[in-house]
Enzyme design. Structure first.
Site, mmCIF file in Angstrom:
data_model
loop_
_atom_site.group_PDB
_atom_site.id
_atom_site.type_symbol
_atom_site.label_atom_id
_atom_site.label_comp_id
_atom_site.label_asym_id
_atom_site.label_seq_id
_atom_site.Cartn_x
_atom_site.Cartn_y
_atom_site.Cartn_z
ATOM 1 N N CYS A 136 0.934 -1.188 -0.125
ATOM 2 C CA CYS A 136 0.007 -0.199 -0.048
ATOM 3 C C CYS A 136 0.892 1.197 0.138
ATOM 4 O O CYS A 136 1.151 1.592 0.911
ATOM 5 C CB CYS A 136 -0.961 0.070 1.222
ATOM 6 S SG CYS A 136 -2.159 1.286 1.256
ATOM 7 N N CYS A 139 -0.447 4.293 1.860
ATOM 8 C CA CYS A 139 -0.140 4.128 3.420
ATOM 9 C C CYS A 139 1.237 4.260 3.622
ATOM 10 O O CYS A 139 1.500 5.057 4.946
ATOM 11 C CB CYS A 139 -0.758 2.735 3.937
ATOM 12 S SG CYS A 139 -2.310 2.179 2.952
ATOM 13 N N ASP A 140 1.981 3.754 3.079
ATOM 14 C CA ASP A 140 3.639 3.440 3.401
ATOM 15 C C ASP A 140 4.702 4.529 2.760
ATOM 16 O O ASP A 140 5.650 4.252 3.213
ATOM 17 C CB ASP A 140 3.854 1.956 3.791
ATOM 18 C CG ASP A 140 2.966 1.339 4.514
ATOM 19 O OD1 ASP A 140 2.529 1.760 5.429
ATOM 20 O OD2 ASP A 140 2.886 0.032 4.400
HETATM 21 P P1 FAD Z 1 -11.898 -4.636 5.500
HETATM 22 O O1 FAD Z 1 -10.947 -3.788 6.296
HETATM 23 O O2 FAD Z 1 -11.090 -5.477 4.425
HETATM 24 O O3 FAD Z 1 -12.587 -5.867 6.305
HETATM 25 C C1 FAD Z 1 -13.374 -6.950 5.814
HETATM 26 C C2 FAD Z 1 -14.007 -7.388 7.021
HETATM 27 O O4 FAD Z 1 -14.808 -8.374 6.382
HETATM 28 C C3 FAD Z 1 -13.009 -8.236 8.122
HETATM 29 O O5 FAD Z 1 -13.431 -7.890 9.331
HETATM 30 C C4 FAD Z 1 -13.321 -9.768 7.810
HETATM 31 O O6 FAD Z 1 -13.215 -10.374 8.876
HETATM 32 C C5 FAD Z 1 -14.935 -9.518 7.378
HETATM 33 N N1 FAD Z 1 -15.180 -10.840 6.506
HETATM 34 C C6 FAD Z 1 -14.706 -11.250 5.469
HETATM 35 N N2 FAD Z 1 -15.366 -12.466 4.995
HETATM 36 C C7 FAD Z 1 -16.151 -12.687 6.235
HETATM 37 C C8 FAD Z 1 -17.151 -13.653 6.235
HETATM 38 N N3 FAD Z 1 -17.333 -14.807 5.549
HETATM 39 N N4 FAD Z 1 -18.069 -13.569 7.312
HETATM 40 C C9 FAD Z 1 -17.898 -12.619 8.115
HETATM 41 N N5 FAD Z 1 -16.889 -11.549 7.903
HETATM 42 C C10 FAD Z 1 -16.270 -11.758 6.757
HETATM 43 N N6 FAD Z 1 -6.296 2.534 4.192
HETATM 44 C C11 FAD Z 1 -6.079 3.804 4.770
HETATM 45 O O7 FAD Z 1 -6.946 4.574 4.269
HETATM 46 N N7 FAD Z 1 -5.016 4.260 5.141
HETATM 47 C C12 FAD Z 1 -3.875 3.511 5.606
HETATM 48 O O8 FAD Z 1 -3.070 3.874 6.220
HETATM 49 C C13 FAD Z 1 -3.948 2.108 5.252
HETATM 50 N N8 FAD Z 1 -3.243 1.289 5.655
HETATM 51 C C14 FAD Z 1 -3.222 -0.203 5.166
HETATM 52 C C15 FAD Z 1 -2.209 -0.855 5.390
HETATM 53 C C16 FAD Z 1 -2.262 -2.237 5.183
HETATM 54 C C17 FAD Z 1 -1.330 -2.960 5.538
HETATM 55 C C18 FAD Z 1 -3.498 -2.577 4.502
HETATM 56 C C19 FAD Z 1 -3.394 -4.195 4.011
HETATM 57 C C20 FAD Z 1 -4.674 -1.875 3.962
HETATM 58 C C21 FAD Z 1 -4.381 -0.477 4.466
HETATM 59 N N9 FAD Z 1 -5.295 0.470 4.037
HETATM 60 C C22 FAD Z 1 -5.178 1.775 4.423
HETATM 61 C C23 FAD Z 1 -6.346 -0.004 3.198
HETATM 62 C C24 FAD Z 1 -7.771 -0.229 4.453
HETATM 63 O O9 FAD Z 1 -7.306 -0.994 5.147
HETATM 64 C C25 FAD Z 1 -8.967 -0.956 3.609
HETATM 65 O O10 FAD Z 1 -9.255 0.042 2.547
HETATM 66 C C26 FAD Z 1 -10.091 -0.825 4.361
HETATM 67 O O11 FAD Z 1 -9.718 -1.416 5.462
HETATM 68 C C27 FAD Z 1 -11.385 -1.536 3.787
HETATM 69 O O12 FAD Z 1 -12.338 -1.546 4.695
HETATM 70 P P2 FAD Z 1 -13.352 -2.544 4.497
HETATM 71 O O13 FAD Z 1 -14.238 -2.553 5.456
HETATM 72 O O14 FAD Z 1 -13.957 -2.587 3.211
HETATM 73 O O15 FAD Z 1 -12.926 -4.124 4.705
#
Ligand code: FAD
Ligand code: NAP
Length: 322
Positions: A136, A139-140
């Site tokens: 990312c 992010c980094d």
């Molecule tokens: P996610 O955060 O991916 O959450 C998905 C959820 O779905 C999880 O809780 C999982 O358990 C659940 N889930 C999946 N399948 C199932 C199932 N079958 N049953 C029940 N639950 C399920 N973004 C920023 O804005 N700033 C940053 O600094 C940043 N740093 C990052 C660093 C890293 C290392 C990574 C990997 C990503 C980073 N991001 C950052 C991106 C950010 O984390 C994502 O855009 C954001 O978390 C997406 O949110 P979301 O709610 O769509 O899904």
């Protein structure tokens, strides 16, 4: 046999999209039930400093997600530690089966299961994740001011990440396994015209090398796929940008998807191809994939679900009156 629980609104996923949907839906008195999945808190629990969450100059990812969970609970969102293993969207109420044995039935569903960056699968990549290896740039990238960086991949993500990283790095080497990029031509033009970028064609990353104490990247070993010759490139940061995979296992045969499996929504809404099913966050976003955009879509999904349930209530009321 496990119990069956009915809820007006089932939220699947506990990242920024899921918890934000939980906050809005609970405050709309929908009494939502949120299932957390295997990664409570989502992707941000896998990182350290988050420096672009508005209101916090710097916040630890796991802390931010603990606060979001507490917020959702405080306003009345029920939160279950369970994993949905099957989702039947064939008729309403929709039916979701939990790994715990519980069956959830729901009048509306918000899907917020996120996306995952793809990794190469190298042991050295795993070892240096968070210590010089990242997926990312947004992010980094900031941590590599004045340093040399390599980016692996040849699609839009790799080219966008490489270009973004030139804002910080002294040099960015894009390593690609072929001599042709998959990225859009306009991005390619920008890349080739950027004096800080060098492209290394026909190469794959074999190993990330670095120091042990403290753990840190010093370079990469790359292989020429035509000759097998191995060489080394000095760098402090390695960005893997070989694609993202939306976590669409529950719905890939049940909802319309596009751009490689992302759940399709009507533009400007979170409505999917099945009425009453809404998608928010990275599962539906092949472009931005940020915490704040995911949270924004979580809010939209709760408001869309509230409207859907209100209209459903009116329709059911009319039916009952007939
Ligand atoms: P996610 O955060 O991916 O959450 C998905 C959820 O779905 C999880 O809780 C999982 O358990 C659940 N889930 C999946 N399948 C199932 C199932 N079958 N049953 C029940 N639950 C399920 N973004 C920023 O804005 N700033 C940053 O600094 C940043 N740093 C990052 C660093 C890293 C290392 C990574 C990997 C990503 C980073 N991001 C950052 C991106 C950010 O984390 C994502 O855009 C954001 O978390 C997406 O949110 P979301 O709610 O769509 O899904
Ligand atoms: P992608 O288009 O699938 O590209 C992945 C790249 O990584 C390809 O160049 C591929 O090489 C390479 N790759 C895959 N596995 C590899 C491996 N094991 N080792 C080395 N290289 C590997 O993924 P993406 O760039 O993340 O894009 C995904 C989708 O999102 C696309 O539809 C894209 O258009 C879209 N997107 C759009 C934007 C935008 O509109 N601005 C921005 C980002 C992403 P090959 O080319 O040899 O297969």
């Amino acid at each position: 046999m496990g119990e069956t629980r009915h809820t007006r609104l089932l939220i699947i996923g506990s990242g920024p999209a899921g918890y934000t949907a939980g906050v809005y839906a609970a405050r709309a008195m929908l009494e939502p039930l949120l299932v957390q999945g295997i990664e409570p808190g989502g992707q941000l629990t896998t990182t350290t400093e988050v420096e672009n969450w508005p209101g916090d100059t710097e916040v630890q990812g796991p802390d931010l997600m603990v606060r979001m969970e507490a917020h959702a609970r405080a306003v009345g969102c029920a939160i279950e530690s369970d994993i949905i293993t099957d989702l039947d969207l064939g008729e309403r109420p929709f039916t979701a089966r939990g790994d715990s044995g519980t069956t959830y039935t729901a009048d509306a569903v918000i899907l917020a299961t996120g996306a995952r960056a793809k990794w190469l699968g190298l042991p050295s990549e795993e070892k240096f994740k968070g210590f010089g290896v990242s997926a990312c740039a947004t992010c980094d990238g900031f941590f590599y001011r004045g340093q040399e960086i390599v980016v692996v991949g040849g699609g839009n993500t790799a080219v966008e990440e490489a270009l973004f990283l030139t804002n910080f790095a002294s040099k960015v080497t894009l390593i690609h396994r072929r001599d042709e990029l998959r990225a859009e031509k306009v991005l390619q033009d920008r890349l080739f015209n950027n004096p800080k970028v060098e492209t290394l064609w026909f190469h794959t990353l074999d190993e990330v090398v670095g120091t042990e104490d403290p753990l840190g990247v010093e370079g990469v070993r790359v292989r020429d796929v035509r000759t097998g010759a191995v060489s080394e490139i000095a760098c402090k940061g390695v960005f893997i940008a070989i694609g993202h995979a939306p976590a669409n296992e529950l719905v890939k045969d049940r909802l319309e998807t596009h751009h490689g499996g992302y759940v399709k929504v009507e533009p400007g809404t979170t409505r999917t191809s099945v009425p009453g099913v809404f998608a928010a966050g990275d599962i539906t976003d092949h472009v931005y994939r940020q915490a704040v955009t995911s949270a924004g879509m979580g809010c939209m999904a709760a408001l869309d679900a509230e409207k859907f349930l209100a209209e459903l209530g009116v329709a059911e009321g009319a039916e009952a009156a007939e």
